[in-house]
Write a protein that holds these residues in place. Structure first.
Motif, PDB file in Angstrom:
ATOM      1  N   ALA A  56      29.869  38.648  37.134  1.00  0.00           N
ATOM      2  CA  ALA A  56      30.498  39.440  36.071  1.00  0.00           C
ATOM      3  C   ALA A  56      29.544  39.665  34.916  1.00  0.00           C
ATOM      4  O   ALA A  56      29.495  40.756  34.324  1.00  0.00           O
ATOM      5  CB  ALA A  56      31.779  38.743  35.593  1.00  0.00           C
ATOM      6  N   HIS A  79      38.887  38.638  31.567  1.00  0.00           N
ATOM      7  CA  HIS A  79      38.252  38.369  32.862  1.00  0.00           C
ATOM      8  C   HIS A  79      39.329  38.033  33.875  1.00  0.00           C
ATOM      9  O   HIS A  79      40.148  37.137  33.669  1.00  0.00           O
ATOM     10  CB  HIS A  79      37.254  37.217  32.774  1.00  0.00           C
ATOM     11  N   SER A  81      40.378  37.237  37.993  1.00  0.00           N
ATOM     12  CA  SER A  81      39.847  36.695  39.240  1.00  0.00           C
ATOM     13  C   SER A  81      40.998  36.253  40.135  1.00  0.00           C
ATOM     14  O   SER A  81      42.130  36.089  39.687  1.00  0.00           O
ATOM     15  CB  SER A  81      38.920  35.506  38.965  1.00  0.00           C
ATOM     16  N   GLY A 117      42.279  43.180  37.459  1.00  0.00           N
ATOM     17  CA  GLY A 117      41.420  44.129  36.766  1.00  0.00           C
ATOM     18  C   GLY A 117      42.192  45.300  36.211  1.00  0.00           C
ATOM     19  O   GLY A 117      41.908  45.787  35.104  1.00  0.00           O
ATOM     20  N   VAL A 139      36.541  44.531  30.136  1.00  0.00           N
ATOM     21  CA  VAL A 139      37.319  43.947  31.235  1.00  0.00           C
ATOM     22  C   VAL A 139      36.352  43.646  32.368  1.00  0.00           C
ATOM     23  O   VAL A 139      35.683  44.553  32.880  1.00  0.00           O
ATOM     24  CB  VAL A 139      38.410  44.910  31.724  1.00  0.00           C
ATOM     25  N   THR A 140      36.254  42.386  32.763  1.00  0.00           N
ATOM     26  CA  THR A 140      35.410  42.011  33.888  1.00  0.00           C
ATOM     27  C   THR A 140      36.253  41.412  34.999  1.00  0.00           C
ATOM     28  O   THR A 140      37.339  40.881  34.764  1.00  0.00           O
ATOM     29  CB  THR A 140      34.321  40.993  33.490  1.00  0.00           C
ATOM     30  N   THR A 141      35.746  41.513  36.215  1.00  0.00           N
ATOM     31  CA  THR A 141      36.318  40.801  37.353  1.00  0.00           C
ATOM     32  C   THR A 141      35.167  40.185  38.130  1.00  0.00           C
ATOM     33  O   THR A 141      34.031  40.678  38.086  1.00  0.00           O
ATOM     34  CB  THR A 141      37.114  41.720  38.301  1.00  0.00           C
ATOM     35  N   THR A 166      32.960  43.473  38.661  1.00  0.00           N
ATOM     36  CA  THR A 166      33.058  44.760  37.980  1.00  0.00           C
ATOM     37  C   THR A 166      33.075  44.536  36.475  1.00  0.00           C
ATOM     38  O   THR A 166      33.411  43.456  35.986  1.00  0.00           O
ATOM     39  CB  THR A 166      34.331  45.536  38.377  1.00  0.00           C
ATOM     40  N   GLY A 302      39.147  43.037  41.667  1.00  0.00           N
ATOM     41  CA  GLY A 302      38.345  44.142  41.176  1.00  0.00           C
ATOM     42  C   GLY A 302      38.477  45.477  41.869  1.00  0.00           C
ATOM     43  O   GLY A 302      37.707  46.400  41.566  1.00  0.00           O
ATOM     44  N   ASN A 305      39.029  48.647  39.535  1.00  0.00           N
ATOM     45  CA  ASN A 305      37.917  48.806  38.596  1.00  0.00           C
ATOM     46  C   ASN A 305      36.645  49.238  39.324  1.00  0.00           C
ATOM     47  O   ASN A 305      35.870  50.050  38.805  1.00  0.00           O
ATOM     48  CB  ASN A 305      37.702  47.502  37.837  1.00  0.00           C
TER      49      ASN A 305
END
Length: 344
Positions: A56, A79, A81, A117, A139-141, A166, A302, A305
Motif C-alpha cells: 500500500a 486502509h 484489507s 476499498g 484510501v489504500t488497500t 491500491t 481492492g 479501486n
C-alpha cells in the motif's frame, strides 16, 4: 450518495512482479482444470516478500509523487484489507501514514471484507462534503494470500485471490490533477447474509480457532445446506440492481445514456459473476460489461479501486464518457460508483 458536485479521483494499483499462471497452478496440483475454467483467470500476482501495508505504501507513494500531492496535506487515511497485514494487535493505517509522511492525516482501518476499498471512497466523499476545509483523503488497500492460512485457489468458491495494493486520492483541489471525476456512489447492505462467512460455527476465542487454514468454502456449504443458494442470489440481485440504479440516477444518467460506456464488474471468477453480478447489472443498464480481473484475480478489499485505476491508466473512457463500477463484499455490502472523464 448524491454529491453536491463531482469530486476528483486519482488512482493507481501496485502488483508484485511474480506471477503464477493458471497452467502452472494446474500442473502443481493447486487447482483442477474444471475449477480453473469456471474461474476464467489466466494468472495471479503473488507477493512472497512484500507485506500488504508495504504494498500500500508503494502504491500510495507512486500516486502522491505522480500527482504532486504533498503527503502532509492528506487529512484522512483509510486502509482496507481482508487478510493478515503482517502483525497482530497493531495498526496498519498508522504505519502507512508514517511511511508516507502523512503526519497530519487521521489513519483509520476499514474491515468491510471485499468492499472495504469502495466504502473508503464513500467515507472520503462524505468527509469532503461535510467539511469544506478538509484536505485530500487517501484510501489504500493491500492484501496477500499465502499458505498456510489462506489458499489463494481453494479457500473460497467463485474466486482465486491475487496479491496487490491500491491507492486512491479523493479531493476537490484545483491545484491537483484529476484522473476521474466521482459523480455518485450508492451502497446497500444485506446483513442477514453475514452467516455465509460464519456457517454454523460458534464464535471462538482465538484467531484460526476453527481451522488452521481459513475455509470460506466450509461456511458457504453450511449456508447452502441451511438456507439454499437462492437466498443469496435473490438478495444479491435486489441489492446490486438497487445500487446501480441509485448511482446512475444520482449522477443524472439514464440507464441507456449513450455516454455510459461501461459497467465494470468485480474481479471474481467468471462463473460467479455470471450467476450473481451480471444478471442484475445487465437488467439495470445496457452499458457494455467490462471484466478487468482476468490477470489479477480477486484483490481482497481492492477490486473496485483497482478498476478505477485501470480505467484511468488505460484511458478506457473518452472525455465526456462515464462508467458505473460495481462491487460487493462479505457481510454483505454492495456498492456502485459512477465515474467519468471531464470534457476537454
Amino acid at each position: 450518495m448524491k454529491l453536491h458536485s463531482g469530486l476528483s479521483l486519482l488512482a493507481t494499483a501496485w502488483y508484485p512482479p511474480k506471477r503464477q499462471t493458471v497452467e502452472a497452478a494446474i500442473e502443481a496440483g493447486h487447482v483442477d482444470r474444471r475449477t480453473a475454467g469456471d474461474l476464467g483467470y489466466t494468472e495471479l500476482p503473488v507477493s512472497e516478500d512484500v507485506a500488504p501495508p508495504d504494498m500500500a505504501v508503494l502504491a500510495a507513494h507512486g500516486l502522491l509523487g505522480r500527482s504532486g500531492c504533498d503527503p502532509d496535506r492528506i487529512s484522512l487515511l483509510f486502509h482496507a484489507s481482508v487478510h493478515h497485514q503482517g502483525h497482530d494487535a497493531w495498526s496498519a493505517p498508522h504505519y502507512i501514514a508514517d511511511r508516507l509522511g502523512a503526519h497530519s492525516a487521521t489513519p483509520v482501518a476499514l474491515l468491510q471484507q471485499c468492499n472495504g476499498g469502495a466504502i473508503g471512497i464513500e467515507l472520503a466523499a462524505a468527509r469532503l462534503q461535510g467539511d469544506t476545509e478538509a484536505g485530500p483523503v487517501l484510501v489504500t488497500t493491500g492484501d496477500r494470500f499465502l499458505l498456510p492460512s489462506w489458499d489463494r485457489w481453494l479457500t473460497d468458491y467463485g474466486m482465486a485471490a491475487g496479491d496487490g495494493a491500491t491507492a486512491v486520492v479523493v479531493h476537490r483541489d484545483s491545484s491537483l490533477p484529476t484522473d476521474l471525476v466521482l459523480h455518485s456512489i450508492a451502497t446497500a447492505a444485506a446483513s442477514d447474509l453475514e452467516v455465509m462467512h460464519r456457517g454454523d460455527d460458534e464464535l471462538n476465542a482465538t484467531p484460526l480457532g476453527h481451522s488452521a487454514m481459513i475455509s470460506v468454502r466450509r461456511t458457504k456449504r453450511a449456508f447452502v445446506r441451511d438456507f439454499g443458494v437462492d437466498r443469496f442470489t435473490k438478495t444479491a440481485y435486489d441489492r446490486i440492481r438497487s445500487v446501480v440504479e441509485e448511482s446512475l440516477a444520482d449522477a443524472g444518467l439514464a440507464p441507456d445514456d449513450p455516454r455510459l460506456r461501461y459497467a465494470v464488474l468485480p474481479r471474481l471468477g467468471a462463473k460467479a459473476m455470471r450467476d450473481a453480478y451480471i444478471p442484475p447489472v445487465a437488467a439495470s443498464t445496457p452499458a457494455e460489461l467490462l471484466d478487468l480481473g482476468t490477470t489479477t484475480g480477486h484483490l481482497g478489499a481492492g477490486d473496485l479501486n483497482a478498476s478505477l485505476a485501470e480505467l484511468a491508466e488505460r484511458n478506457l473512457l473518452a472525455p465526456g464518457q462515464f462508467a458505473v463500477v460495481v462491487n460487493g463484499g462479505g457481510g454483505f455490502t454492495f456498492t456502485s460508483v459512477v465515474v467519468g472523464v471531464q470534457e476537454r
